[in-house]
Design an enzyme around this catalytic site. Sequence first.
Site, PDB file in Angstrom:
ATOM      1  N   THR A 219       0.623  -1.373   0.070  1.00 11.55           N
ATOM      2  CA  THR A 219       0.060   0.007   0.178  1.00 11.55           C
ATOM      3  C   THR A 219       0.882   1.544  -0.177  1.00 11.55           C
ATOM      4  O   THR A 219       2.054   1.392   0.421  1.00 11.55           O
ATOM      5  CB  THR A 219      -0.873  -0.041   1.286  1.00 11.55           C
ATOM      6  N   ARG A 247     -13.957  -8.092  -0.584  1.00 10.80           N
ATOM      7  CA  ARG A 247     -13.142  -7.519   0.606  1.00 10.80           C
ATOM      8  C   ARG A 247     -12.856  -6.033   0.657  1.00 10.80           C
ATOM      9  O   ARG A 247     -12.156  -5.624  -0.505  1.00 10.80           O
ATOM     10  CB  ARG A 247     -12.134  -8.627   0.993  1.00 10.80           C
ATOM     11  N   VAL A 248     -12.779  -5.437   1.616  1.00 10.69           N
ATOM     12  CA  VAL A 248     -12.516  -4.115   1.627  1.00 10.69           C
ATOM     13  C   VAL A 248     -11.536  -3.976   3.154  1.00 10.69           C
ATOM     14  O   VAL A 248     -11.985  -4.382   3.967  1.00 10.69           O
ATOM     15  CB  VAL A 248     -13.567  -2.960   1.581  1.00 10.69           C
ATOM     16  N   GLY A 249     -10.372  -3.456   2.893  1.00 13.50           N
ATOM     17  CA  GLY A 249      -9.509  -3.231   4.117  1.00 13.50           C
ATOM     18  C   GLY A 249      -9.849  -1.918   4.690  1.00 13.50           C
ATOM     19  O   GLY A 249     -10.777  -1.232   4.632  1.00 13.50           O
ATOM     20  N   ASP A 250      -8.538  -1.540   5.519  1.00 11.55           N
ATOM     21  CA  ASP A 250      -8.568  -0.399   6.311  1.00 11.55           C
ATOM     22  C   ASP A 250      -8.522   0.915   5.595  1.00 11.55           C
ATOM     23  O   ASP A 250      -8.923   1.941   6.069  1.00 11.55           O
ATOM     24  CB  ASP A 250      -7.424  -0.325   7.358  1.00 11.55           C
ATOM     25  N   THR A 271      -0.349   1.212   6.747  1.00 14.30           N
ATOM     26  CA  THR A 271      -0.232  -0.230   5.920  1.00 14.30           C
ATOM     27  C   THR A 271      -0.022  -1.060   6.624  1.00 14.30           C
ATOM     28  O   THR A 271       0.799  -1.057   7.765  1.00 14.30           O
ATOM     29  CB  THR A 271       0.836  -0.034   4.780  1.00 14.30           C
ATOM     30  N   GLY A 272      -0.576  -2.449   6.488  1.00 20.40           N
ATOM     31  CA  GLY A 272      -0.788  -3.473   7.138  1.00 20.40           C
ATOM     32  C   GLY A 272      -1.707  -4.384   6.895  1.00 20.40           C
ATOM     33  O   GLY A 272      -2.626  -4.290   5.996  1.00 20.40           O
ATOM     34  N   GLY A 274      -5.246  -4.938   7.263  1.00 20.88           N
ATOM     35  CA  GLY A 274      -6.175  -4.279   7.405  1.00 20.88           C
ATOM     36  C   GLY A 274      -7.311  -4.507   8.420  1.00 20.88           C
ATOM     37  O   GLY A 274      -7.906  -3.570   9.107  1.00 20.88           O
TER      38      GLY A 274
HETATM   39  N1  ASP Z   1      -3.667  -2.408   4.590  1.00 17.29           N
HETATM   40  C1  ASP Z   1      -3.877  -2.965   3.228  1.00 17.29           C
HETATM   41  C2  ASP Z   1      -5.314  -3.661   3.229  1.00 17.29           C
HETATM   42  O1  ASP Z   1      -5.593  -4.219   4.255  1.00 17.29           O
HETATM   43  C3  ASP Z   1      -2.904  -3.839   2.652  1.00 17.29           C
HETATM   44  C4  ASP Z   1      -1.800  -2.981   2.689  1.00 17.29           C
HETATM   45  O2  ASP Z   1      -1.091  -2.151   3.795  1.00 17.29           O
HETATM   46  O3  ASP Z   1      -0.897  -3.362   1.802  1.00 17.29           O
HETATM   47  O4  ASP Z   1      -6.062  -3.640   2.402  1.00 17.29           O
END
Ligand code: ASP
Length: 355
Positions: A219, A247-250, A271-272, A274
Site C-alpha cells: 500500500t 473484501r475491503v480493508g482499512d 499500511t498492514g 487491514g
Molecule cells: N492495509 C491494506 C489492506 O488491508 C494492505 C496493505 O497495507 O498493503 O487492504
Amino acid sequence: MKFVAQIAALSLLGASAAAAQPVGEAPRWSLAIHGGAGVIERTSLTPEQDAAYRAALQKALDVGSAVLAEGGEALDAVQAAIQVMEDEPLFNAGRGAVFTAEGRNELDAAVMNGRDLTAGAVAGLTTTRHPIAAARAVMERSPHVMLIGPGADAFAASQNLEQVEPAWFFTQRRWDQLIRALTEQGLPIPSRPADAPSSDAPGAQASGAPPLDERKFGTVGAVALDAQGRLAAGTSTGGMTAKRWGRVGDVPIIGAGTYASNADGCAVSATGSGEYFIRSTVARDICRRTAEGASVQAAADAEIAEVGAIGGDGGVIVMGRDGAVAFALNTSGMYRAEAGSMRADRVAIYADEDR
Ligand code: ASP
C-alpha cells in the site's frame, strides 16, 4: 529503538530550527510517504532491487515536495506523491496492485483534509487510473464520503478522471503471486485476463522487483503539512492478494487507515493487515493521542503496540502540526521517505536503518 529515537530527534531539530526561522525566509512544510510495510529484510532484496525501491520513493517524494516548496496545498502534495506511486508497478496501488481471487484488480483509496475534516474514499475501483484522485473528487465534488464498485468508477468518469482498461493495472509478478496464494489455499485458479499483456511485454514485469509473498504490504500513502499549516493524509491500495467476496480493508475507512485533523495536530496513513487496523481504528486513535498531548512518535508507537497486541502487522506514518514526522512499524521493514523545507530528504526501507 535506535532508529525511532533518531527520527524523533531529527524531527525535533527540524521543528526548533523552523521556529527560529526569520520572517521572509522560505515557508516551512513537511512531507512523509510510505510504500508499504512487511517482511522486508536486507537479505531479501538484491542491491538492484533495493535501489529500485529507493528511486521510486525518491521520485514520489520529489513530486510532492515540489508542490509544497512552491507554496501549494498539503492535499495537492499528498495526491501528487500518491499518483506517482499508483503508476509505479513496484507498489500495491494502481498499476501493480494485487489481484482478487477472481483475478481482478479492485482498488481502494481515501483522502482527508485536516483543516475542515472533510474526507473522501473509494473501494473496489476497476477502471480509474488514479484511485486517490477519485477519493478526492468524492470529498470535493459529491455530498458523500465513500463510494464503491462500478458506481464509484462511474462517478470518477463523470468527473473527467482518466479511465483505463483493467489490464492497465496488470503486472506479471502480482499475477504469479496470486497463483501461488490460490494454490496454497486450494482455491481455483482463474484464467489469465484476456487483455493482459503477455508476460514478456514491456510493463508486465516490474523492473527491479523482488519475488512477492503475502508478508509484504505494498500500500502507498502520504501525509503533509503545508506552509499555511494545513495537514492532509491519503492512502491507496489494491488490498490483499486473493481477497474474496468484495473484501475491503482499512485504507478507505476513515479513521482506520487514513485520518487527518488540524485540531488534533495529526495526519496519518497506515499500511498492514487491514482487518486489525480497522478494529483498532488506528489512524483516528493516533490523532486522539496527539490531541491529548502525546508526541507524534509516542502516539504512533503506542498505537502500533496496540494493533500488534491483537495480532496486526504493519506500520504508520504520522505528521504533526509542527512538521515533525513519525514512522512506527512492527515489521522488519517499511518503504518510507520524508522531506521538509528545513531538512535533508531521507529514504529508508529496513526497520533498523540509520540515516
Ligand atoms: N492495509 C491494506 C489492506 O488491508 C494492505 C496493505 O497495507 O498493503 O487492504
